[in-house]
Design an enzyme around this catalytic site. Sequence first.
Site, mmCIF file in Angstrom:
data_model
loop_
_atom_site.group_PDB
_atom_site.id
_atom_site.type_symbol
_atom_site.label_atom_id
_atom_site.label_comp_id
_atom_site.label_asym_id
_atom_site.label_seq_id
_atom_site.Cartn_x
_atom_site.Cartn_y
_atom_site.Cartn_z
ATOM 1 N N GLY A 58 0.820 -1.201 0.000
ATOM 2 C CA GLY A 58 0.000 0.000 0.000
ATOM 3 C C GLY A 58 0.855 1.252 0.000
ATOM 4 C CG ASN A 59 3.892 1.602 2.806
ATOM 5 O OD1 ASN A 59 2.879 2.058 3.308
ATOM 6 N ND2 ASN A 59 4.720 0.830 3.469
ATOM 7 C CE LYS A 162 -0.890 -4.585 7.236
ATOM 8 N NZ LYS A 162 0.161 -4.885 6.237
ATOM 9 C CE LYS A 250 2.171 -6.253 -0.103
ATOM 10 N NZ LYS A 250 3.075 -5.978 0.969
ATOM 11 C CE LYS A 311 7.473 -5.754 2.121
ATOM 12 N NZ LYS A 311 6.710 -5.302 3.298
#
Length: 377
Positions: A58-59, A162, A250, A311
Site C-alpha cells: 500500500g506504501n 500490523k 497482504k 515478507k
Amino acid sequence: MFVQRQVLLRWGLTSRRMFSSATASSASSATSTTTSTTTSSSGPAKGKKQRLVVAVGGNALQRRGDRLTIENMLKAAAEMAPTLAMLAKEHELVLTHGNGPQVGELALERAAATFDVLGAESMGQIGYVLAQAMQSAGCTAVPILTQVVVDQFSEAFKDPTKFVGPIYGSVEAQALQQSLGWTIKPDGEYYRRVVPSPPPEEILQIDAVRCLLENAPDVLPIACGGGGVPVCRVPANPNTLQGVEAVIDKDACGAKLAIELEADGFIILTDGGGIWENFGKPEAREMEAATPEYLKGTKAGQKFPGSMGPKVTALIDFVEGSKKKGVWAAVGDLKDAAKIVTGEEGTFIKEDVPEGVKWRAGKTGPPRKESKDPPPF
C-alpha cells in the site's frame, strides 16, 4: 480530545526500465548479428511463460513526502502501471496489494466503522485506482472484492502487529494512545498504530480468480487487496460469516493466494530492494538467492517485524507450502520488476541454492534510521 494529525508518509516510486536484449549490425558487411540475452542463474528459466502472483505494498501508492490523497494515489499508480502491464503481457499475472496507509486513514475519518468494513472500502478504493491506471497502460484489470476467513480466536489478537495509518512523532503518538486507546509501536524513527493481523485460512473468492485466469487470459485479476476482508465462520452455523476487527497481512495472504492458484512464482515488490545481511551497516550485503532453510536458520528479516520480517516469512511459506515443483519467490524494488523475474535484481528464494545462499556482488545497503526518543508508554 481532538488530536491534530500530520501525515508524514515518505514512500515513493520511480519509473521502471525493462530488461532488453542487445543487437548489433556490421556497417561494412551489411549483415546483422543475432540477438543475444543473458539471464542470471538465480532466476527462473528464460522464455517460459509463468503464472505469477505479484504483491505491491500500500506504501507503493504513496510517494515519500506526499499527502495521502486520491490524486497522489492516481499519480503513483500511473507510474507503476507500465511495469505491471508489461509483466502481464509476458506472464500470467495476478495482482494483490496492501492497504496499510489507506485503511488507517479511513479509520481516522470514521472511528465508528469496523476494520472489516474499512478493509472492504480500501479494497474498492485502491482497486479502482489500480484498474484505472492499468487500463490507461493498455491492460484491463478486474478488482475482486475478496473475503478471507480467519480464526477469530487467533493468538494474533493478543499482540497486534500490523501497522496502519500515518506515522507520528513521539508526543503525538503518546497523545493518540492515551486519548483513543490505540496500540502504538515504533516504525523506523517514527510511530504508527498497530492492529491484530491473524493469518489467512481460506480465500472465499478463489474460484472467481481461477475463472478469469482460465477464461479471460487478457484480463488481470486484482485479488485479496489489503490481505482481503477478514471474516470468520459462526461456530454454531459455519455457513454464516461475520466480519472480524483486524487487518490481514497482504504478503501472508499473497503467499496463500499463490499456493491456491498453483503459481510458478510469488513476487513481493517494495521500495527497498531484496534481503540484506547487516542491513543499514557498512558491511551490508544483499542476497541474490537463498533457501528457506538458510533464511530460517539466520532469522533473516526478523529484526524488522514491521517491514521485512513478514515478507520473508511469506516468501518462505510459499516455497515450502506449494505442491508444485520448482516454484520460486522473490522480493525486490518495484522499479526493477522485470529484472527481478530474470534474476538480475532482488533476492530469490528457492530450494536449490548451493551452500544455501548466494550473495549479490557490487551492492551496498542503504542506511536505516532507528526510533529515537521512545514515548513513555
